[in-house]
Design a protein around this motif. Structure first.
Motif, mmCIF file in Angstrom:
data_model
loop_
_atom_site.group_PDB
_atom_site.id
_atom_site.type_symbol
_atom_site.label_atom_id
_atom_site.label_comp_id
_atom_site.label_asym_id
_atom_site.label_seq_id
_atom_site.Cartn_x
_atom_site.Cartn_y
_atom_site.Cartn_z
ATOM 1 N N PHE A 196 0.833 -1.193 0.000
ATOM 2 C CA PHE A 196 0.000 0.000 0.000
ATOM 3 C C PHE A 196 0.874 1.251 0.000
ATOM 4 N N ASP A 197 0.565 2.183 -0.903
ATOM 5 C CA ASP A 197 1.336 3.423 -1.037
ATOM 6 C C ASP A 197 0.491 4.582 -0.511
ATOM 7 N N ARG A 198 0.756 4.990 0.721
ATOM 8 C CA ARG A 198 0.005 6.059 1.361
ATOM 9 C C ARG A 198 0.095 7.369 0.571
ATOM 10 N N ALA A 199 1.289 7.661 0.045
ATOM 11 C CA ALA A 199 1.479 8.914 -0.691
ATOM 12 C C ALA A 199 0.598 8.956 -1.930
ATOM 13 N N ARG A 200 0.475 7.828 -2.613
ATOM 14 C CA ARG A 200 -0.346 7.778 -3.816
ATOM 15 C C ARG A 200 -1.816 8.021 -3.482
ATOM 16 N N LEU A 201 -2.302 7.424 -2.388
ATOM 17 C CA LEU A 201 -3.681 7.649 -1.976
ATOM 18 C C LEU A 201 -3.906 9.107 -1.605
ATOM 19 N N ASN A 202 -2.985 9.670 -0.817
ATOM 20 C CA ASN A 202 -3.144 11.069 -0.394
ATOM 21 C C ASN A 202 -3.155 12.017 -1.592
ATOM 22 N N GLN A 203 -2.278 11.728 -2.571
ATOM 23 C CA GLN A 203 -2.226 12.562 -3.772
ATOM 24 C C GLN A 203 -3.559 12.513 -4.518
ATOM 25 N N PHE A 204 -4.115 11.318 -4.622
ATOM 26 C CA PHE A 204 -5.390 11.170 -5.319
ATOM 27 C C PHE A 204 -6.516 11.877 -4.572
ATOM 28 N N LEU A 205 -6.564 11.718 -3.237
ATOM 29 C CA LEU A 205 -7.620 12.355 -2.452
ATOM 30 C C LEU A 205 -7.527 13.877 -2.544
ATOM 31 N N THR A 206 -6.296 14.402 -2.539
ATOM 32 C CA THR A 206 -6.110 15.849 -2.686
ATOM 33 C C THR A 206 -6.646 16.312 -4.033
ATOM 34 N N TYR A 207 -6.331 15.529 -5.060
ATOM 35 C CA TYR A 207 -6.799 15.878 -6.398
ATOM 36 C C TYR A 207 -8.322 15.823 -6.481
ATOM 37 N N ILE A 208 -8.924 14.762 -5.970
ATOM 38 C CA ILE A 208 -10.360 14.562 -6.139
ATOM 39 C C ILE A 208 -11.150 15.617 -5.378
ATOM 40 N N GLN A 209 -10.520 16.239 -4.359
ATOM 41 C CA GLN A 209 -11.185 17.286 -3.574
ATOM 42 C C GLN A 209 -10.910 18.688 -4.131
ATOM 43 N N SER A 210 -10.078 18.746 -5.174
ATOM 44 C CA SER A 210 -9.748 20.050 -5.752
ATOM 45 C C SER A 210 -10.742 20.409 -6.841
ATOM 46 N N ASN A 211 -10.647 21.651 -7.310
ATOM 47 C CA ASN A 211 -11.557 22.082 -8.366
ATOM 48 C C ASN A 211 -11.123 21.591 -9.742
ATOM 49 N N LYS A 212 -10.021 20.833 -9.823
ATOM 50 C CA LYS A 212 -9.554 20.281 -11.099
ATOM 51 C C LYS A 212 -10.310 19.009 -11.476
ATOM 52 N N ALA A 213 -10.853 18.322 -10.477
ATOM 53 C CA ALA A 213 -11.541 17.057 -10.751
ATOM 54 C C ALA A 213 -12.853 17.326 -11.469
ATOM 55 N N ASP A 214 -13.078 16.613 -12.578
ATOM 56 C CA ASP A 214 -14.322 16.848 -13.308
ATOM 57 C C ASP A 214 -15.455 15.981 -12.757
ATOM 58 N N THR A 215 -16.646 16.210 -13.273
ATOM 59 C CA THR A 215 -17.846 15.551 -12.751
ATOM 60 C C THR A 215 -17.782 14.035 -12.903
#
Length: 702
Positions: free
Chosen positions: A140-159
């Motif tokens: 399990f790669d904690r950094a990869r999960l955190n990076q994804f969660l940060t992205y998905i909560q940003s305004n860059k993530a599309d619908t």
């Protein structure tokens, strides 16, 4: 290759993990709830579970998602795969409806704090951890999960991305709720010391015994004529085995072969001979393949053993430009041309930085940026790893400094592979593919072997329209001659063999000998017993005409419906009676198994160290009744005749070898408990299905 690409590549696998659960069950939930009464009409319900309807629209949505997942993972959607996906989707709805009702009764929920812990806590749910693991270590790669969660909560993530992630989390929550329900059931299971002691004895107590057997095969089937009483007795004893959980149907059919004729083969051969001459003279082999070949096989270097066997033995000893064929292989005429040969590495270790032309303002700018990054690395002003982490849109490799796993030939797209295998260690190359612009660094190359680049053109051997029309006309003439009573007679007159397909389900897509028979099955579930098909069905290279032979409704099947099916078992029962009588006569006055065997005309066989837990007679079969009888005998006592699987037996116990007393039964208890827990989930679901009232209308829709 960016978060979007990451989702496209991985989300199919993510959602596939929760198979058995509803996929995107909440999608369009409100639309369905607030829609007009048409959604509650039986005409749009594909099924019903305990009065709760399953909408065809919702079923189709989930089926489309599952089908797209298979396509995204490179799977071809064959009739078998389609049938599998339909069945899986149906079972997902059953699971959701049945377990959902029980969960609601018990008030089981997953709270907000628990959801947060499952997604981003110190010990994420295994389904989430599995998808954010290091591809090289599997950890399990904690950094990869955190990076994804940060992205998905940003305004860059599309619908679409937000919807996919929400769907995945929703299914993880459903899975956790169902796990809680199954855990409640499992925790109520208990193994006592007596059960553990029996398990220990069953695996360790040994029996030494002799047996005599009279095989059922010793009486020919044609010498056995079961009576009505024999059939009735067997049917009544096994009635629960003849309970249909879903409607089934049997058909008889004849098929007319529309495979290519000799004339068709000759005509195609003439075309391919002309192609072979043109191919040999061609100066643009890649274009020639694209224009003239059916399968468009990529032109790439391959090692020995990777070509069609007929080519493999020729091309590695031929000169550049050599053309082989036409030859017939797997139903196609093929021509192959040797483009090049060389000696190259067997595998490459490389890393890359991928740039998206759209994000860089066009392909020229992306290529210019790749040149700039290459210059920075070569000048020592930046490292490849740092630039990959910062600029590469392939985030999966980018987070690891652009590193890719070691790969062999055929693992990468051709332009990438050519760059990696044609260069040498330390080279940096810039290439453009359908994914974008790659800056590639060759880190190492291993092995060395001869490889060849072969261009191939194929033309399938197909029946001509004239051949197909002639065969279809024969099938149509046969259909026109039918009435409800003359199917077998007309088939015999036409020299056709009547084939059978038994126990067809309403969603079947494949029948014995018929690969894509969905249309035929749909007809069978609309027809009445004795009806013949309304049309000639083209299935593969066959034209099929069928008759509905039997309808097996839900519930207990009648004796007449199963008579043909149980006839072999009933004949075995009749043989068993005859052989039992023979053994009874041999037992009269006998004091040993050897005397019984001699009088019955067989031999006594000695067996050593047989355990109750593995009731197999070497060289025969699993004989549960026989071994069970042995472990209930007293030494030197003859058993009564036992009707087993292979024949009728008489056994005599010589001795038992008892194991050492069990000093600690904890391990046995744990093993039995684990087995019960593993079975609990499926058995609970089966129990709920047995009690449920399920209406299955799939045959009308699919």
């Amino acid at each position: 290759m960016g978060i979007m690409s990451y989702l496209r590549e991985r989300m199919g696998k993510i959602l596939a993990i929760v198979i058995g659960l509803a996929l995107l069950g909440f999608v369009a939930e409100e639309v369905i709830k607030s829609g007009s009464s048409i959604f509650r009409d039986n005409q749009t319900d594909i099924g019903e579970v305990n009065g709760s309807a399953i909408s065809y629209n919702k079923f189709n949505q989930r089926l489309d998602i599952a089908t797209n997942q298979f396509k995204q993972q490179g799977q071809s959607i064959s009739p078998q795969i389609t049938s599998y996906l339909q069945e899986t989707t149906w079972n997902q709805f059953l699971t959701e409806k049945l377990l959902g009702k029980e969960i609601e009764k018990l008030g089981l929920v997953v709270g907000d704090a628990e959801i947060q812990s499952m997604v981003s806590g110190s010990n994420p749910d295994p389904q989430i951890a599995r998808q954010f693991s290091d591809p090289q270590t599997g950890q399990f790669d904690r950094a990869r999960l955190n990076q994804f969660l940060t992205y998905i909560q940003s305004n860059k993530a599309d619908t679409a991305q937000l919807s996919s992630w929400a769907a995945f989390v929703s299914e993880v929550i459903k899975s956790r709720t169902q796990q809680k329900y199954v855990s409640l059931v499992s925790n109520g299971l208990y193994i006592n010391s007596l059960e553990a002691q029996d398990e220990y004895q069953g695996k360790n107590k040994l029996a030494n015994f002799k047996y005599a057997v009279l095989d059922y095969a010793s009486i020919p089937d044609n010498k056995v004529t079961p009576t009505d009483d024999d059939f009735n007795a067997y049917y009544n004893e096994h009635k629960n085995e003849f309970k249909n959980k879903e409607e089934l149907r049997n058909i008889n059919y004849v098929s007319f072969n529309a495979a290519p004729s000799k004339a068709d083969s000759a005509a195609i051969k003439v075309q391919v001979d002309k192609l072979a001459a043109d191919f040999k003279a061609s100066t643009n082999d890649s274009l020639f393949v694209q224009v003239n070949s059916e399968t468009k096989t990529p032109i790439a270097y391959v090692k020995k053993g990777r070509l069609d066997p007929q080519l493999d033995s020729v091309m590695f000893n031929a000169e550049k430009g050599f053309t082989y064929g036409p030859y017939l292989s797997n139903g196609s005429y093929k021509i192959a041309k040797l483009i090049d040969t060389k000696v190259g590495p067997d595998s490459v270790k490389a890393r890359h930085i991928l740039l998206d032309p759209a994000a860089e303002g066009g392909l020229p700018r992306a290529q210019a940026k790749a040149d700039s990054l290459k210059a920075l690395i070569q000048s020592g002003k930046a490292t490849f790893a740092d630039l990959a982490k910062k600029f590469s849109t392939d985030k999966q490799s980018g987070t690891n400094g652009g590193d890719l796993p070691t790969f062999g030939r055929g693992a990468m797209i051709p332009v990438f592979e050519d760059a990696a295998f044609d260069g040498k260690q330390g080279d940096m190359k810039i290439v453009t593919s359908q994914f974008g612009v790659h800056l590639i660094e060759i880190q190492s190359q291993k092995g060395s072997s001869k490889v060849v680049k072969v261009a191939q053109v194929d033309k399938p051997l197909e029946a001509s329209e004239q051949t197909q029309n002639a065969v279809y006309n024969k099938a149509q003439a046969f259909l026109s001659s039918l009435n409800k009573d003359n199917f077998e007679a007309e088939a015999k007159k036409a020299g056709l063999s009547v084939k059978n397909a038994f126990d067809i389900t309403g969603t079947a897509a494949v029948l014995p000998g018929l690969e894509n028979a969905r249309a035929l099955v749909k007809w069978a579930f609309k027809a009445d017993k004795g009806d013949f098909s309304e049309e000639v069905y083209p299935i593969g290279d066959q034209y099929v005409v069928a008759r509905l032979a039997e309808i097996k409704p839900v519930g207990f099947l009648s004796l007449d419906a199963v008579k043909a099916e149980i006839t072999p078992a009933v004949k075995i029962r009749v043989k068993a009676k005859q052989l039992t009588d023979k053994f009874q006569s041999a037992l009269s006055g006998a004091s040993s198994i050897d005397q019984v065997a001699q009088k019955a005309g067989t031999k006594a066989v000695s067996l050593q160290n047989i355990v109750f837990a593995n009731p197999v007679i070497p060289g025969a079969a699993a004989e549960y009744k026989v071994i069970g009888t042995v472990f209930g005998l007293q030494p030197n006592k003859l058993s009564k005749p036992i009707d087993g699987v292979q024949g009728v037996y008489v056994v005599s116990l010589d001795s038992f070898v008892n194991p050492a007393p069990a000093t600690n039964l904890v391990r046995e208890k744990q093993t039995l408990a684990q087995t019960l827990e593993q079975r609990a989930g499926n058995q609970v679901l089966e129990a709920l299905k047995d009690k449920a009232i399920v209406k299955d209308n799939r045959a009308k829709f699919l």
